[in-house]
Every structure is written in structure tokens, then in C-alpha cells.
Design an enzyme around this catalytic site. Sequence first.
Site, PDB file in Angstrom:
ATOM      1  N   SER A   1      87.673  88.203  -7.388  1.00  0.00           N
ATOM      2  CA  SER A   1      86.248  88.492  -7.175  1.00  0.00           C
ATOM      3  C   SER A   1      86.067  89.902  -6.621  1.00  0.00           C
ATOM      4  O   SER A   1      85.155  90.635  -7.024  1.00  0.00           O
ATOM      5  CB  SER A   1      85.653  87.463  -6.207  1.00  0.00           C
ATOM      6  OG  SER A   1      84.321  87.792  -5.887  1.00  0.00           O
TER       7      SER A   1
ATOM      8  N   GLN B   1      80.502  91.427   1.611  1.00  0.00           N
ATOM      9  CA  GLN B   1      80.255  91.403   3.053  1.00  0.00           C
ATOM     10  C   GLN B   1      81.361  92.159   3.783  1.00  0.00           C
ATOM     11  O   GLN B   1      82.512  91.744   3.772  1.00  0.00           O
ATOM     12  CB  GLN B   1      80.203  89.958   3.559  1.00  0.00           C
ATOM     13  CG  GLN B   1      79.922  89.857   5.057  1.00  0.00           C
ATOM     14  CD  GLN B   1      79.777  88.414   5.505  1.00  0.00           C
ATOM     15  OE1 GLN B   1      79.769  87.510   4.689  1.00  0.00           O
ATOM     16  NE2 GLN B   1      79.677  88.202   6.810  1.00  0.00           N
TER      17      GLN B   1
ATOM     18  N   GLU C   1      89.395  88.521   8.382  1.00  0.00           N
ATOM     19  CA  GLU C   1      90.810  88.683   8.024  1.00  0.00           C
ATOM     20  C   GLU C   1      91.093  88.170   6.621  1.00  0.00           C
ATOM     21  O   GLU C   1      91.940  88.724   5.908  1.00  0.00           O
ATOM     22  CB  GLU C   1      91.716  87.976   9.037  1.00  0.00           C
ATOM     23  CG  GLU C   1      93.191  88.214   8.747  1.00  0.00           C
ATOM     24  CD  GLU C   1      94.119  87.750   9.849  1.00  0.00           C
ATOM     25  OE1 GLU C   1      95.322  87.572   9.568  1.00  0.00           O
ATOM     26  OE2 GLU C   1      93.657  87.566  10.996  1.00  0.00           O
ATOM     27  N   ARG C   2      90.387  87.122   6.193  1.00  0.00           N
ATOM     28  CA  ARG C   2      90.599  86.600   4.842  1.00  0.00           C
ATOM     29  C   ARG C   2      90.220  87.653   3.795  1.00  0.00           C
ATOM     30  O   ARG C   2      90.943  87.863   2.821  1.00  0.00           O
ATOM     31  CB  ARG C   2      89.766  85.326   4.658  1.00  0.00           C
ATOM     32  CG  ARG C   2      89.943  84.654   3.305  1.00  0.00           C
ATOM     33  CD  ARG C   2      89.297  83.263   3.315  1.00  0.00           C
ATOM     34  NE  ARG C   2      89.281  82.685   1.990  1.00  0.00           N
ATOM     35  CZ  ARG C   2      88.283  82.799   1.129  1.00  0.00           C
ATOM     36  NH1 ARG C   2      87.194  83.477   1.475  1.00  0.00           N
ATOM     37  NH2 ARG C   2      88.334  82.245  -0.063  1.00  0.00           N
TER      38      ARG C   2
ATOM     39  N   GLU D   1      67.011  97.094  14.705  1.00  0.00           N
ATOM     40  CA  GLU D   1      66.417  98.293  14.109  1.00  0.00           C
ATOM     41  C   GLU D   1      66.746  98.359  12.619  1.00  0.00           C
ATOM     42  O   GLU D   1      65.904  98.725  11.793  1.00  0.00           O
ATOM     43  CB  GLU D   1      66.939  99.546  14.814  1.00  0.00           C
ATOM     44  CG  GLU D   1      66.346 100.837  14.273  1.00  0.00           C
ATOM     45  CD  GLU D   1      66.862 102.079  15.000  1.00  0.00           C
ATOM     46  OE1 GLU D   1      66.602 103.188  14.529  1.00  0.00           O
ATOM     47  OE2 GLU D   1      67.522 101.916  16.048  1.00  0.00           O
ATOM     48  N   ASN D   2      67.978  97.983  12.270  1.00  0.00           N
ATOM     49  CA  ASN D   2      68.411  98.021  10.878  1.00  0.00           C
ATOM     50  C   ASN D   2      67.584  97.071  10.016  1.00  0.00           C
ATOM     51  O   ASN D   2      67.213  97.385   8.887  1.00  0.00           O
ATOM     52  CB  ASN D   2      69.894  97.642  10.793  1.00  0.00           C
ATOM     53  CG  ASN D   2      70.466  97.851   9.405  1.00  0.00           C
ATOM     54  OD1 ASN D   2      70.355  98.928   8.838  1.00  0.00           O
ATOM     55  ND2 ASN D   2      71.076  96.817   8.860  1.00  0.00           N
TER      56      ASN D   2
END
Length: 299
Positions: A69, A77, A95-96, A128-129
Site C-alpha cells: 500500500s 498518516q 512503528e508499524r 491552529e492547524n
Amino acid sequence: MMAAPKRKAMGRGLSALLKDTGEVNSAADVNADKIVGAIAEIEIEKIHPNPDQPRTQFSKEALEELAISIRELGIIQPITVRKNGNDSFTIISGERRYRASKIAGLETLPAYIRLADDQTMLEMALVENIQREELDSIEIALSYQRLIDECSLTQEAMSDRVGKKRSTVTNYLRLLKLQPIVQAGLRDKMISMGHARAIVSVENEEDQMKIYETIIAKDLSVRQVEDAVRKLRQAENETSGTKTATPTLPEKYVEVQENLSEKLESDVSLSRSKRGKGKIVIPFKNDKDFERILSLLNS
């Protein structure tokens, strides 16, 4: 399976970021606010697993699938790392994804950078983002999830921070349950938020992909997708032998049920007849739990 085009790097190169900010290792350092909450493309060789990571077993088959993928889509992400100084970073979460990216042959990895003592600054940066107009739906959902995971905010507290209804926050968070290719399609505006909200009610990822591909091929409207999802559920009920006397809940009722369950922290059930008559059942464990739920309902 339909593959979305591979996305370009999500963040700035680390060297470019550090060139503008200088050496920053703590929230007390100058320019720390430019680091916290930013995404940087970090060389994988500079990233190290957390030695205190409680999870030590990773399925080889699952990592191989994730690596495929990642080769097709890139990282949806980013991982989260803590800067240790001397161009060294320790994984906080992801970690994956890190392991799968190494299998996929990536040389850099997009990562959110955390600094020492930056909790308050991070929360401010994320809020804020979220207010930025150019963010896509998945980016907003990821920011909400980070507020929950890294700032220990409840959905109720988070909705207050960002000035959004709790149901709005919940709808965004549900998008993270979408199959990665569907998430990429939403980010690339191949489908709308309405399409995604209909698809996410389907748990099976293969079925999600079939519906997603049909949307693209036939340019389905949101209403058509909702009808397709409803028919899929009916077919599943017939196949499993489930009685269909009780009609499938419309999407808006499903959302109300989920929102109530999350707000009240109880397994709320909602039923509705074809004529619109129905009931809401809120179970409670004891008198104390009853008072807790009553307080939440009145708040």
C-alpha cells in the site's frame, strides 16, 4: 484493485526545516513553535524504534501488505517522533508504518516532530492547524486524532477547543476507518465528504473498495451511494439469515446512535420502524452510573 496515484512528499525536507529554525531540541528553545506540529521528511536511518515500545510482535504478512500500500500511495498518516538532538529521532507512534516503509524501500518518512516539554505548544499548534481553510478532510481527521492521542483530550473537550459540534468531530474521526485507497481518493478530491461518510458505514474493506471504484466509474451521487450501502446491508442480512423485519437505520440515525454512545460512554441502541416510530435505549450499570448519565444529558 484500483490504485490511486502515488502522493508526493507530505512535508519539507528535514535539512530545510532545520536551516530555517536552527538547532531546536526543547519547547523552551527559540523557533520551537516552528517545529512543533510541523511535518518533515526524515531520513529513515535517523529514526529509531522506542526501546520501551510495549508491542514487540508484528505480523510479517500484515507488514508486507502495508508495504505494498505504501509503494502505491505513499504514507497516508505520518508517524510521530521525538527529536533527541544530533539528528536522531525516537518513534512515539507509528512503528508499524516505519517497519513497513523500510520493507517498501523508502529512504525518507514523513513525521510529526515532538520536542521535550512541548505538550501545551503542541495542543495550540494542532488547534491552529485545524482552523486552516486549505486542509482536506483526512488532514483535519488526523489532527483531531492527534489531539486525542497525544494531548489526552476527550472528544467533548476537543470540540470545545476547536469550536466544532461533537457530531462534526465524530464524523471526521470516522473517516480514519476508511480503506487507505479510499482515504487517498478523498484527499485528492476524487470523492466528496458525503461519499466518504456513506462508505465508512461499511466495515469490510473489500466492499468499501467496490463501492469506491463504482463511484469513480459511474460518477455516483451521494444519494446513490447511500442506496448502494443500504442494499449491501440488506443482502448481508439475507445471506446470514438475519430477520429483516426491523429496517436498517438511515445513516443520520446511525450517527445519532454513535454520537450518543460516545457522549454518554454507554452502549446506546436506537430503533426505528418504517413509519418512523422508534425508541432510544440507554442502559446503566447502577444508581451511580444513572446519575452520571443524567448529568451528561442535562449538560
